[in-house]
Design a protein around this motif. Structure first.
Motif, short mmCIF file in Angstrom:
data_model
loop_
_atom_site.label_atom_id
_atom_site.label_comp_id
_atom_site.label_asym_id
_atom_site.label_seq_id
_atom_site.Cartn_x
_atom_site.Cartn_y
_atom_site.Cartn_z
N PRO A 186 45.60 34.93 33.20
CA PRO A 186 46.35 35.51 34.32
C PRO A 186 45.41 35.93 35.45
N LEU A 187 45.97 36.10 36.62
CA LEU A 187 45.18 36.49 37.78
C LEU A 187 44.70 37.92 37.63
N ARG A 188 43.39 38.08 37.67
CA ARG A 188 42.79 39.43 37.59
C ARG A 188 41.77 39.54 38.71
N ALA A 189 41.98 40.46 39.62
CA ALA A 189 41.13 40.57 40.80
C ALA A 189 40.82 42.02 41.12
N TYR A 190 39.69 42.22 41.79
CA TYR A 190 39.24 43.55 42.20
C TYR A 190 38.89 43.50 43.69
N SER A 247 45.49 44.45 38.03
CA SER A 247 46.23 43.27 37.61
C SER A 247 47.73 43.55 37.54
N ALA A 248 48.12 44.78 37.21
CA ALA A 248 49.54 45.10 37.21
C ALA A 248 50.13 44.87 38.59
N HIS A 249 49.39 45.24 39.62
CA HIS A 249 49.87 45.03 40.97
C HIS A 249 49.87 43.55 41.31
N VAL A 267 36.54 40.28 44.06
CA VAL A 267 36.02 39.63 42.86
C VAL A 267 37.19 39.20 41.99
N VAL A 268 37.23 37.92 41.64
CA VAL A 268 38.23 37.39 40.71
C VAL A 268 37.52 37.04 39.41
N THR A 269 38.01 37.57 38.29
CA THR A 269 37.39 37.28 37.00
C THR A 269 38.20 36.28 36.18
N GLN A 270 39.46 36.04 36.57
CA GLN A 270 40.24 34.98 35.93
C GLN A 270 41.48 34.71 36.78
N TYR A 271 41.96 33.47 36.67
CA TYR A 271 43.17 33.08 37.40
C TYR A 271 44.39 32.98 36.50
#
Length: 460
Positions: free
Chosen positions: A305-309, A21-23, A299-303
C-alpha cells in the motif's frame, strides 16, 4: 537533533507512518481543495502538523496528535491494517544521526569550492563502532556528498561491489538491477518512478485523475499541453485565449531550456520536440517583491500500500530580481525562475551564511517562511493544508502505475524507497500549483542551511 516526519511524531502514541498512511489511504477525507475553505469548526484536524517548527506551538500540536491517534485515526487504521494483512510490515529500525555542521562559518574556500565539494574528494573513513561485518553502502552515478558523509558517520562502509546494504543512485536503475536485489538490500528508487518525475508523464497522470474525479478536485495543475502529441489542442487554445505560457523540456532539470512567451509567432517554440507548455501563473505570492517556490521533501517507502512521509523542513527558494510580467522582463530568468542552480549565478544573489539566520538571503527554511507569513497575517496553516492535499493526490495519481511496475520487477517486497523533491508555487490567493517533482533532489550543501536541513532529512 534531527527533524521529524509528520503527521505522527516520536512519542505521539502512534508511529508516524501509521498516521500518515491512514490519511493517504483515505485521501479524499482531506480538506476540499476545490472550495479552498478551512475545515468547519469542530471538525477533526486532518493534518496535526504543518512543515516548519514553532517552539511555541509544538507542544500544543503534540497533544493534538495524541488525541487523533487515540480517537479519530484508530478505527480507520485498524480497518486498513485488517485489509492489508501481511502487506503491512514494520521493519526494524536503526537510528541515524545527522552529520555535524563543519567548523567555521565560511562554506567556501579561496578556490570557490564548497564544503560539499571538498567532502566528495576526501577518502571515506570508517567512524562507526561496528567491529564485525559492518553495514555497507554504495553510491551509483552520483556524488551526493551528504549521503556519503551521513552513511560513513553512522558506521557504514562504502563499497563498489554488489555487496551493499544501501545503494544511493542518481538516475533510476535498469530492470535487471532491481531483479538482482535480495531482501535485505535497499535502493533509493522505485521501478517506474519517472512516471512521476518526467514532466510529460506527470501531467498525463494528473490530467487522467482530473478527468475521473473532476478538475475541481485536481485543480492544482496549471492548464498544460504535452508536445508534440497535443500541439493542435494547444494552438487552438492559444488562438482563443492568448495569455502568458511557459515551456519546459519534458526530461530536464535545474531550469534548463525553460522560456516564457506571450507572442507565439516570435517565441521560437518547436511543436515537434518533446516538451510541456503550461499557462503561466501570473499572480504568484511575493515576498519583498520577489517570486519564490517551495521545495517540499516527500519520502515514499512503498506504493502497495501507499506509505509516504512529508518532511517537516524544506526550502523556500527566491528569484533574485523583482517579479514583473512586462514584455521586457519575460526573458529575465532571474525574475521569472526560482531555481537555485540559475539564481546562484546572479550578481544580486545572496547566499545564506549563518544557520541561525534562516530568513536571510535568497534561500530560507520553511520554518522561517512560516514565521514571516504569520507576521504579515497570512494563514500558513491553510496554505500547508492545501499543499499536503496536493502531495497526497499527486501520489495517488501514479500509485497504480508505479505499484504495478514495482510488483512486476522486484523479487522482494519493501526493498525500494524514494526521496522526491516536490516543487510548489503559491499564488496570491494561497492556492498551490505543482511545478514538477524531482527524482533525485540535490544532496549538496552550499550553505549551513542546506547542510542542517539535508543532513537531518537523510538521517531520518
Amino acid at each position: 537533533s534531527s527533524t521529524s516526519f509528520f503527521p505522527g511524531t516520536p512519542g505521539s502514541g502512534a508511529p508516524a507512518q501509521q498516521v500518515a498512511s491512514a490519511h493517504l489511504r483515505d485521501g479524499m477525507a482531506a480538506p476540499d481543495v476545490a472550495s479552498m475553505a478551512p475545515p468547519a469548526a469542530g471538525a477533526p484536524k486532518i493534518w496535526p502538523h504543518v512543515p516548519g517548527y514553532d517552539s511555541e506551538s509544538d507542544g500544543e500540536e503534540q497533544e493534538v496528535v495524541q488525541q487523533l491517534a487515540g480517537d479519530y485515526d484508530a478505527a480507520r487504521l485498524d480497518a486498513i491494517l485488517a485489509t492489508l494483512s501481511d502487506r503491512w510490515q514494520d521493519a526494524p529500525r536503526v537510528p541515524f544521526n545527522p552529520v555535524k555542521l563543519p567548523k567555521g562559518k565560511d562554506f567556501k574556500d579561496g578556490s570557490g569550492k564548497s564544503t560539499a565539494e571538498k567532502l566528495r574528494r576526501r577518502p571515506c573513513s570508517f567512524r562507526g563502532n561496528i567491529t564485525k561485518d559492518p553495514a555497507t553502502f554504495r553510491l551509483e552515478h552520483t556524488s551526493a556528498p551528504l549521503v556519503r558523509e551521513t552513511c560513513a558517520a553512522n558506521g557504514l562502509l562504502q563499497v563498489e561491489t554488489q555487496d551493499f546494504c544501501i545503494m544511493w543512485s542518481g538516475p533510476g536503475l535498469k530492470e535487471p538491477a532491481y531483479k538482482d536485489l535480495h531482501e535485505y538490500q535497499r535502493v533509493n528508487h522505485f521501478p517506474g518512478s519517472t512516471e512521476l518525475t518526467r514532466k510529460d508523464s506527470m501531467y498525463e497522470h494528473l490530467n487522467a485523475m482530473a478527468q475521473s474525479f473532476s478538475y475541481d478536485v485536481y485543480d492544482f495543475i496549471p492548464e498544460t499541453f504535452v508536445l508534440p502529441e497535443q500541439a493542435g489542442e494547444f494552438i487552438n487554445m492559444y488562438q482563443r485565449t492568448g495569455g502568458l505560457w511557459i515551456v519546459k523540456p519534458s526530461n530536464s532539470a535545474c531550469g534548463r531550456g525553460i522560456f516564457i512567451f506571450r507572442d507565439l509567432s516570435t517565441a521560437g517554440l518547436s511543436l515537434t520536440e518533446s516538451a510541456v507548455v503550461s499557462r503561466y501563473v501570473e499572480n504568484p505570492l511575493l515576498i519583498q517583491g520577489l517570486k519564490f517556490d517551495l521545495r517540499v521533501y516527500v519520502v515514499v517507502t512503498q506504493y502497495e500500500p501507499l506509505r509516504a512521509y512529508i518532511y517537516r523542513e524544506g526550502l523556500a527558494r527566491f528569484a533574485s530580481k523583482p517579479y514583473s510580467t512586462d514584455d521586457a522582463s519575460l526573458s529575465d530568468v532571474f525574475r521569472q525562475l526560482t531555481n537555485y542552480s540559475i539564481n546562484k549565478s546572479s550578481p544580486d544573489f545572496t547566499e545564506n551564511a549563518e544557520l541561525e539566520l534562516d530568513n536571510y538571503g535568497h534561500k530560507w527554511s520553511l520554518s522561517a517562511l512560516n514565521k514571516h507569513l504569520m507576521c504579515v497575517g497570512v494563514d500558513a496553516t491553510l496554505m500547508w493544508t492545501r499543499i499536503m492535499d496536493l502531495v497526497v493526490k499527486t501520489l495517488l495519481a501514479v500509485e497504480p502505475t508505479i505499484g504495478t511496475r514495482t510488483r512486476k520487477v522486484l523479487a522482494h517486497h519493501g526493498v525500494c524507497f524514494e526521496v522526491y523533491g516536490f516543487d510548489v508555487l503559491i499564488d496570491d490567493r494561497l492556492k498551490p500549483w505543482i511545478l514538477e517533482v524531482n527524482l533525485s533532489p540535490s544532496m549538496r550543501a552550499d550553505s549551513p542551511l542546506d547542510w542542517q536541513g539535508k543532513s537531518s532529512l537523510l538521517s531520518d
